[in-house]
Design a protein around this motif. Structure first.
Motif, short mmCIF file in Angstrom:
data_model
loop_
_atom_site.label_atom_id
_atom_site.label_comp_id
_atom_site.label_asym_id
_atom_site.label_seq_id
_atom_site.Cartn_x
_atom_site.Cartn_y
_atom_site.Cartn_z
N LEU A 313 -18.99 -15.09 24.45
CA LEU A 313 -19.79 -16.16 25.02
C LEU A 313 -19.96 -15.99 26.52
O LEU A 313 -19.07 -15.47 27.21
N ASP A 314 -21.12 -16.47 27.03
CA ASP A 314 -21.38 -16.47 28.47
C ASP A 314 -21.78 -17.89 28.89
O ASP A 314 -21.91 -18.78 28.05
N ALA A 477 -10.53 -13.91 18.15
CA ALA A 477 -10.96 -15.23 18.61
C ALA A 477 -10.94 -15.30 20.14
O ALA A 477 -11.88 -15.80 20.77
N TRP A 478 -9.85 -14.78 20.73
CA TRP A 478 -9.77 -14.79 22.19
C TRP A 478 -10.79 -13.84 22.82
O TRP A 478 -11.29 -14.10 23.92
N ARG A 479 -11.10 -12.73 22.17
CA ARG A 479 -12.11 -11.81 22.70
C ARG A 479 -13.44 -12.53 22.90
O ARG A 479 -14.14 -12.30 23.91
N ILE A 480 -13.78 -13.42 21.98
CA ILE A 480 -15.06 -14.14 22.04
C ILE A 480 -15.09 -15.11 23.21
O ILE A 480 -16.10 -15.24 23.91
N PRO A 483 -14.13 -14.12 28.25
CA PRO A 483 -15.05 -13.96 29.39
C PRO A 483 -15.59 -15.29 29.91
O PRO A 483 -15.67 -15.51 31.12
N LEU A 484 -15.95 -16.17 28.98
CA LEU A 484 -16.44 -17.49 29.38
C LEU A 484 -15.36 -18.30 30.08
O LEU A 484 -15.58 -18.89 31.14
#
Length: 530
Positions: A313-314, A477-480, A483-484
């Motif tokens: 996500l961004d 899950a944390w990879r997604i 970044p956000l």
């Protein structure tokens, strides 16, 4: 002992029937269930009440001994006095018999061996008095994440059956088998790096079959129902894809704020608190492919595959909000905003509301937006999954037909209903919205729907990992979200204010509509009266 899958089916059937028809553990089994953090809120509000429910329904193994353990000095009676107000079983005889199974041990500092040696001696004392060849040591960590590693280290060194050399000789000579397991509560880290560090430390101590990461949403009736609803009904198989489904919206709302625990919440925010775990787990069950079987490894394999297809996500993928006090609120709490809590900084940018759009780049879901939204201090308590189907092609009724929707109501008023178009009653020939409705308390009036913790504690006792989170699943899950989250932690986006008791951030509705969701506003489902 019977296989975990067979035991679990028998136990769940026994719960539905109100009592077990036969023991789910053999007579030569000795089960000791230890609650670390026994003096805390989670233990008194959820764990001990769930264990008591299982005891009352005769589901708890007849040989099970429960040990409460914490740093505090207290008696078993004091522990009972703290927990009894939260017990569903108000029958004094049931409570009396339940607390006879419970004892309390003060273990002192969580990073010192002395208290855990005392705990192990207490466990061995019960095992010795009980006898039996099959032994089960089960540990529930109802503790803050900061002490997970020291506690797990002390458990491994002093309480795991294979660890203490003195005990090992005795256990070997007695020729009995043993299993040890540990439940770890969320949060499992704050981002991918901290989660990986925690996982590496715990997996260095225990193998994956001994670790149970609990997300209580996976124990909710309607979340569990997703598997059978999807893969047990042929009518859904051919429409569960991008050809027929326009979008999916997963919603979680709570009608209260964070006052009194703002200090904790401000370090986490709504995304870490609800979205990255509870709602993402639900998304996996909605979107995953059919597993080979209902065994834990097969189901969790498919959940991991779905997560691997989701892009990180961004900032443009989310709408954020933070609630303010409502001068017209009916309660004192509702007049207070998030930053009115003394534990929250005056300039906090922590979100109490979030709406995120996720994309799953595989053949089944490419192009279908999945929205997950959650918020505190909102207008109602609700958790639901809303699957909106595409428009009817060539509507011969003059665009009067609205989109079909399949809705799984997780809480409250558990239900599955399908919004559909029917003829308006009477002489006219007009289309009207209605629903096919399965409301659980109406259809299954005599059934007991167990609390999520009750169900998951039973799974833990039985050694069934299906509804627990695996290491690789957690990492994906944390990879997604990482970044956000790092950008939000740096203050890259300011939440929009919304008043306590509202529907949340108004621009989130536009965000969802712009991506394909259609909200007609002409029909609202109402739960059947109990």
């Amino acid at each position: 002992m019977l296989s975990s899958e067979k035991i679990n089916m028998e136990a769940l059937e026994a719960i539905q029937n109100g009592a077990a028809s036969k023991p789910i553990f053999s007579k030569d089994s000795c089960v000791v269930f230890t609650v670390l953090g026994a003096s805390g809120d989670l233990a008194k509000k959820k764990i001990f009440p769930s264990l008591c429910n299982l005891f009352e329904k005769k589901i708890l193994p007849p040989t099970c001994q429960i040990i409460g353990c914490a740093r505090s000095s207290m008696t078993t009676q004091q522990l009972a006095d703290k927990s009894n107000p939260f017990m569903k079983a108000k029958n004094k005889d049931v409570l009396t018999e339940f607390w006879k199974r419970v004892s309390y041990v003060s273990c002192g500092a969580y990073d010192k061996a002395e208290g855990f040696i005392t705990l192990s001696d207490k466990i061995e004392e019960f095992e010795k008095s009980h006898g039996g060849e099959k032994r089960f040591r089960l540990f529930y960590l109802a503790l803050p994440p900061a002490v997970f590693i020291p506690v797990c280290t002390q458990l491994k060194n002093n309480c795991w059956i294979q660890s203490r050399s003195k005990s090992l000789e005795k256990f070997t000579s007695d020729r009995y088998t043993a299993e040890c397991r540990v439940i770890v509560e969320k949060p499992f880290g704050k981002d991918l790096e901290s989660s990986n560090q925690l996982s590496q430390a715990i997996t260095a101590l225990f193998n994956e079959q001994e670790i149970y990461r609990i997300d209580h949403y996976l124990g909710k009736e309607m979340v569990l129902n997703l598997m059978i609803l999807r893969f047990g009904n042929e009518l859904f198989r051919s429409v569960w894809n991008r050809e027929r489904i326009a979008c999916v919206v997963i919603t979680f709302k709570e009608p209260f704020g964070t006052y009194g625990r703002g200090g904790y919440f401000d370090t986490n925010g709504i995304i870490r608190d609800v979205m990255q775990n509870h709602l993402l787990q639900i998304l996996c069950l909605v979107a995953m492919e059919r597993p080979v079987s209902v065994h834990a490894s097969d189901i969790r394999d498919e959940k991991v595959k779905v997560l691997k297809f989701i892009r990180p996500l961004d900032l443009d993928d989310v709408v954020l909000g933070q609630y303010t006090g409502n001068p017209d609120g009916q309660t004192e709490d509702s007049k207070l905003g998030y930053r009115d809590d003394p534990g929250v900084p005056n300039d906090s940018k922590t979100a109490t509301y979030a709406c995120a759009k996720l994309n799953i780049d595989n053949d089944r879901w490419a192009g279908v937006p999945f929205f997950i939204k959650c918020g505190k201090a909102m207008n109602e308590r609700k958790a639901e999954i809303r699957i909106q189907f595409k428009d009817t092609p060539s509507d011969i009724f003059g665009s009067k037909c609205k989109r079909n929707e399949l809705v799984i109501r997780v809480q409250p008023d558990e239900a599955v209903y399908c919004k559909m178009n029917v003829k308006s009653p009477g002489m006219s020939f007009e289309a009207e919205e209605s629903e096919l409705n399965l409301t659980y308390h109406e259809r299954f009036q005599d059934m007991d729907l167990p609390d999520a913790y009750e169900r998951l504690i039973l799974d833990f006792i039985l050694g069934t990992q299906t509804n627990f989170v695996r290491t690789d699943e957690l990492a994906e899950a944390w990879r997604i979200f990482t970044p956000l989250l790092h950008k939000l932690d740096a203050g890259a986006k300011t939440p929009v204010e919304y008043p306590y008791g509202s529907r949340g951030v108004a621009s989130a509705d536009d965000f969802i509509r712009d991506s394909g969701f259609k909200f007609s506003g002409t029909y609202k489902w109402t739960a059947a009266k109990k």
